[in-house]
Write a protein that holds these residues in place. Sequence first.
Motif, mmCIF file in Angstrom:
data_model
loop_
_atom_site.group_PDB
_atom_site.id
_atom_site.type_symbol
_atom_site.label_atom_id
_atom_site.label_comp_id
_atom_site.label_asym_id
_atom_site.label_seq_id
_atom_site.Cartn_x
_atom_site.Cartn_y
_atom_site.Cartn_z
ATOM 1 N N ASP A 94 11.228 22.152 65.185
ATOM 2 C CA ASP A 94 10.368 21.171 65.858
ATOM 3 C C ASP A 94 9.144 21.885 66.395
ATOM 4 N N ARG A 104 13.803 12.465 59.763
ATOM 5 C CA ARG A 104 13.775 12.904 61.166
ATOM 6 C C ARG A 104 12.416 13.504 61.533
ATOM 7 N N ARG A 152 9.832 11.828 64.288
ATOM 8 C CA ARG A 152 9.237 12.533 65.434
ATOM 9 C C ARG A 152 7.719 12.371 65.448
ATOM 10 N N ASP A 163 7.048 8.972 66.710
ATOM 11 C CA ASP A 163 7.294 8.918 68.152
ATOM 12 C C ASP A 163 6.158 9.585 68.938
ATOM 13 N N ARG A 164 5.584 10.644 68.362
ATOM 14 C CA ARG A 164 4.467 11.328 69.034
ATOM 15 C C ARG A 164 3.169 10.542 68.921
#
Lengths: 199, 199
Positions: free
Chosen positions: B80, B138, B142, B145-146
């Motif tokens: 990440d 995934r 992310r 989501d960001r």
Amino acid sequence: MTEVAAARRSRITPEREAELYEAVLDLLREVGYDALTMDAVAARTRSSKATLYRQWGGKAELVAKAVRHNKPGGSLLGLDTGSLRGDLHALTLRSDDCEMEQNSALMRGLAMAIHGNPDLLKAFREHLIEPEMAEFRRILQRAIDRGEVRADNPATEFMVHMMVGAFAARTLIDEQPPTQRFLLSYIDAVVLPAFGVTG
Amino acid sequence: MTEVAAARRSRITPEREAELYEAVLDLLREVGYDALTMDAVAARTRSSKATLYRQWGGKAELVAKAVRHNKPGGSLLGLDTGSLRGDLHALTLRSDDCEMEQNSALMRGLAMAIHGNPDLLKAFREHLIEPEMAEFRRILQRAIDRGEVRADNPATEFMVHMMVGAFAARTLIDEQPPTQRFLLSYIDAVVLPAFGVTG
């Protein structure tokens, strides 16, 4: 027989050529590349093996040219819709889903055969991949000339990778032949944005 | 032998499992999927065929798991970097060019074998393609989501098609294994622009 007569005899009419390619594709679908023999082509088309070898050089070239002949619409040279999106969509719409499914099955079989036959890879590069890449380059060049795509856009060198990816991944991941609907979505979602073309 | 003893005996240590997978990959490189037998795996690893079948079910599963085990870094779960570009680059940089070349040769051979082995396709989908797709999802989630990627971006369903395309076309068109340099350029030129991510 004089030389002139021999030369005349070796010439093949376009109709006869088309008939021959059809027979080669039928045989390919029936037995696959590895089991296909020039003897079988000669027998099926009632031609002599000498003629086949003189005209095409060998099995790999004959098969590559038969596959190219089978491609819908032949060359893209005449296609010019005035926009990159229009050209790429027109390209996709030339084959209906049924043709695409047949073509996809044939190409999967040939992709397997290429693995063990460097001759076939060479013939494929020469008669299928290179002409296809040249046509994509022409379509792209027109878009650059129109000012639709920047000449230095880094995606220009990946045009064919993007399109081959759509076909290969559709088959592998989705276990389905590519459909017009799938390809049009892919062009709009991936290819055009990569070239900075929207809508 | 009691049942407890039998259960204990069937358990395999991680070291032993890794050793087994290595042997399977060696055999695959030596003889290819079709010629690989459970007898040969048993002999090479000095295990019983019964153990192999009990633990893996069959050749297809054993091979798919061996290939997955061989993938560098295992899962992407821990990765990440805080940006889509960072995550995709990090993913690429986990394998060096030499590993990618070896892996690419192995995968080409297995792609051929998949053609005639529905069992192998099933095991590949389950143990390799699905987990890989889940990991890409995934990474993408992310980014969504960001706020880096819009949730309704149509390219989200083509993430894996784009990446598989890069590998497949590189092999077919460029006749070269994918390198880190090629993949990083492709990600920057195609994948990120398709997701509307610049720089």
